[in-house]
Design a protein around this motif. Structure first.
Motif, mmCIF file in Angstrom:
data_model
loop_
_atom_site.group_PDB
_atom_site.id
_atom_site.type_symbol
_atom_site.label_atom_id
_atom_site.label_comp_id
_atom_site.label_asym_id
_atom_site.label_seq_id
_atom_site.Cartn_x
_atom_site.Cartn_y
_atom_site.Cartn_z
ATOM 1 N N ASN A 222 25.273 60.722 5.063
ATOM 2 C CA ASN A 222 23.894 60.419 5.432
ATOM 3 C C ASN A 222 23.792 59.795 6.820
ATOM 4 N N GLY A 223 24.700 58.881 7.118
ATOM 5 C CA GLY A 223 24.668 58.240 8.430
ATOM 6 C C GLY A 223 25.116 59.173 9.532
ATOM 7 N N ILE A 224 26.181 59.914 9.295
ATOM 8 C CA ILE A 224 26.711 60.836 10.306
ATOM 9 C C ILE A 224 25.681 61.905 10.632
ATOM 10 N N ALA A 225 24.966 62.372 9.617
ATOM 11 C CA ALA A 225 23.963 63.419 9.827
ATOM 12 C C ALA A 225 22.896 62.976 10.815
ATOM 13 N N SER A 226 22.501 61.708 10.766
ATOM 14 C CA SER A 226 21.476 61.225 11.689
ATOM 15 C C SER A 226 21.950 61.309 13.136
ATOM 16 N N PHE A 227 23.222 61.034 13.374
ATOM 17 C CA PHE A 227 23.758 61.167 14.725
ATOM 18 C C PHE A 227 23.709 62.631 15.172
ATOM 19 N N ILE A 228 24.057 63.526 14.247
ATOM 20 C CA ILE A 228 24.040 64.965 14.570
ATOM 21 C C ILE A 228 22.624 65.424 14.892
ATOM 22 N N TRP A 229 21.694 65.091 14.030
ATOM 23 C CA TRP A 229 20.308 65.546 14.212
ATOM 24 C C TRP A 229 19.687 64.965 15.477
ATOM 25 N N SER A 230 20.014 63.735 15.785
ATOM 26 C CA SER A 230 19.392 63.110 16.957
ATOM 27 C C SER A 230 19.869 63.743 18.256
ATOM 28 N N MET A 292 25.788 44.807 12.742
ATOM 29 C CA MET A 292 24.804 45.851 12.443
ATOM 30 C C MET A 292 25.455 46.939 11.589
ATOM 31 N N TYR A 293 24.654 47.564 10.758
ATOM 32 C CA TYR A 293 25.139 48.728 10.013
ATOM 33 C C TYR A 293 23.953 49.496 9.468
ATOM 34 N N ILE A 294 24.207 50.707 8.974
ATOM 35 C CA ILE A 294 23.153 51.596 8.480
ATOM 36 C C ILE A 294 23.179 51.641 6.960
ATOM 37 N N ALA A 330 16.330 60.696 9.913
ATOM 38 C CA ALA A 330 17.105 60.233 8.769
ATOM 39 C C ALA A 330 16.894 61.185 7.607
ATOM 40 N N PHE A 331 17.922 61.339 6.796
ATOM 41 C CA PHE A 331 17.754 62.114 5.569
ATOM 42 C C PHE A 331 16.794 61.368 4.664
ATOM 43 N N ILE A 332 15.768 62.056 4.191
ATOM 44 C CA ILE A 332 14.805 61.432 3.296
ATOM 45 C C ILE A 332 15.283 61.644 1.861
ATOM 46 N N GLY A 333 15.997 60.654 1.370
ATOM 47 C CA GLY A 333 16.483 60.712 0.010
ATOM 48 C C GLY A 333 15.379 60.356 -0.964
ATOM 49 N N GLY A 334 15.668 60.443 -2.217
ATOM 50 C CA GLY A 334 14.667 60.117 -3.216
ATOM 51 C C GLY A 334 14.826 60.961 -4.454
ATOM 52 N N PHE A 402 16.247 67.162 6.071
ATOM 53 C CA PHE A 402 16.864 67.399 4.773
ATOM 54 C C PHE A 402 18.181 68.152 4.939
ATOM 55 N N PHE A 403 19.038 68.009 3.945
ATOM 56 C CA PHE A 403 20.282 68.767 3.925
ATOM 57 C C PHE A 403 20.003 70.191 3.454
ATOM 58 N N PRO A 404 20.966 71.099 3.617
ATOM 59 C CA PRO A 404 20.757 72.491 3.187
ATOM 60 C C PRO A 404 20.258 72.586 1.747
ATOM 61 N N ALA A 405 19.151 73.284 1.565
ATOM 62 C CA ALA A 405 18.530 73.395 0.236
ATOM 63 C C ALA A 405 19.185 74.514 -0.558
ATOM 64 N N THR A 406 20.375 74.260 -1.010
ATOM 65 C CA THR A 406 21.130 75.210 -1.813
ATOM 66 C C THR A 406 21.996 74.428 -2.787
#
Length: 452
Positions: A222-230, A292-294, A330-334, A402-406
């Protein structure tokens, strides 16, 4: 009051599920039966104030994930009371199922065991259960539901698989950047908004306080993905029904190398977080061992439990995630609400789902569970804007992905940990080009496996 019970299946020793001889596969027969029942009940219509008839259930069962808490039980008591204004003879029974028991519980239910009518599932799990025939097609019902247009449309779309709606978003949560307000004041710094500022602030914290300025755990998709997307990168994209991995694209590669470099090059994240997830940084943050941390909004409660000095938590606040040049997505979890395919009362289950997932009771659930409502208009409420930690999350929720919807994403991430392993290997010194090329080939292969 609503009936509540702990689900009988425990978190360990998964039972072997044996499908009785001669049983028709659930994904065909049971889904069709439920759908047919829904059509028949709808065709019969409903007259009168209570809409009671001979097909009205004595009770409906809801599976809620996690542990039973007083605030959650109170929520279901209110739901039952409201539901009984229309269906006075129907009780709402709630079973709390531990997240790590869900797989076993669902397998048993699919095989013909005890099952719910309405259930909570992780929003990234909808497609997984849909292909197994566990969830009812509610496309037509959602299309005719006026509140659906006010939901977060990305979250609503994430509840679809192969063009069919199986889940409705119920609550949401995002990760933000936790930091020490007192420490940043001492070094005359603001919460970082960019990668460059992140490095600068983390370095200053370490120089002033003698503790790591930031945590970059490698087992943290989840954290790494935000760096990629940004950085304009992607993990994978769907091109005409075929998934294409993007782990070796220039943008993604640059972001992953930067994240890994926070440990190896910038040295603002310690080696002790290599191979770990966010749980160890959480404990360190609660005990003044990290700057600091995520993590998600739910982490603050855990910090309060783990802090040796409770006053430390009072000095912890949050900000949106820093990105390459500004706030990172950020990945919107839930969680989503869904209807189990084998329910005998699909129409009544839909009415219960609508109640639980509507604006009023959707917000009540989010508040009781410590998350956020999935109706963007509600995020302007003072309870979210006046509290700094909630305000940061509410702001972050305006920038999500969001992550791949599969259903194959679970295999790629949870089972094989493709992205975390790639980051781990790079941190340990392996060649990034080779690591990411091989990881991308593996990712693409898995995401394109036939869904059985």
């Amino acid at each position: 009051m609503a009936l509540v019970s702990a689900h009988p299946l425990g978190p360990r020793n998964p039972a072997l599920v044996v499908i009785p001889e001669g049983r028709i596969p659930v994904k065909i027969a049971k889904s069709a039966t439920a759908a047919t029942a829904l059509l028949l009940v709808a065709a019969c219509g409903g007259g009168g104030e209570s809409q009671q008839d001979e097909s009205t259930p004595e009770e409906l069962t809801v599976w809620a994930m996690g542990a039973a808490q007083d605030s959650l039980q109170q929520y279901f008591d209110e739901v039952e009371e409201k539901y009984q204004e229309t269906y006075p003879e129907t009780a709402v029974e709630v079973e709390f199922v531990p997240w790590d028991s869900l797989q076993e519980s669902m397998n048993t239910a699919i095989a013909g065991g005890d099952h719910p009518d309405v259930l909570q599932v992780g929003n990234d799990q909808v497609s997984n259960w849909a292909v197994q025939g566990a969830l009812l097609d509610i496309t037509e019902q959602v299309d005719g539901w006026s509140a659906a247009g006010d939901l977060d449309q990305g979250a609503l779309e994430y509840g679809r698989y192969d063009g069919v709606q199986y889940g409705v978003p119920w609550h949401a949560g995002v990760r933000t950047l936790y930091y020490r307000t007192d420490w940043l004041e001492e070094i005359d710094a603001q919460p970082p908004k960019t990668w460059e500022e992140l490095v600068d602030v983390a370095t200053a914290i370490e120089e002033e306080k003698g503790v790591p300025g930031f945590a970059a755990p490698t087992d943290f998709t989840n954290g790494i993905a935000s760096f990629i997307w940004s950085n304009g990168g992607e993990i994978a994209v769907n091109n005409g029904g075929t998934w294409e991995g993007k782990l070796d694209s220039p943008e993604t590669k640059e972001a992953i190398e930067f994240y890994a470099g926070l440990t190896t090059d910038e040295e603002i994240s310690p080696q002790s977080y290599v191979g770990e997830n966010e749980l160890i940084p959480l404990a360190d943050m609660a005990n003044s061992k990290l700057g600091m941390y995520i993590d998600g909004g739910w982490a603050l409660g855990s910090m309060e439990e783990q802090a040796e000095d409770p006053s430390v938590v009072d000095a912890i606040s949050a900000a949106p995630l820093p990105g390459a040049d500004g706030t990172a997505p950020a990945f919107i979890g839930g969680s989503d609400l869904a209807i189990f395919a084998q329910t005998e009362y699909p129409e009544h289950a839909w009415e219960l789902l609508k109640l639980m997932g509507g604006k009023e009771y959707g917000q009540k659930w989010a508040d009781a569970a410590g998350f956020f409502p999935v109706y963007p208009e509600l995020l302007s409420d003072p309870q979210y804007t006046d509290d700094p930690v909630k305000q940061a999350a509410a702001e972050q929720m305006q920038n999500t992905k969001f992550f791949p919807a599969t259903p194959k994403w679970n295999e790629a991430d949870q089972d094989q940990k493709i992205l975390p392993k790639a980051v781990l290997e790079i941190v340990k010194g392996d060649d990034p080009d080779t690591v990411l090329r091989e990881a991308n080939e593996n990712l693409t292969e898995i995401l394109n496996k036939p869904v059985e």
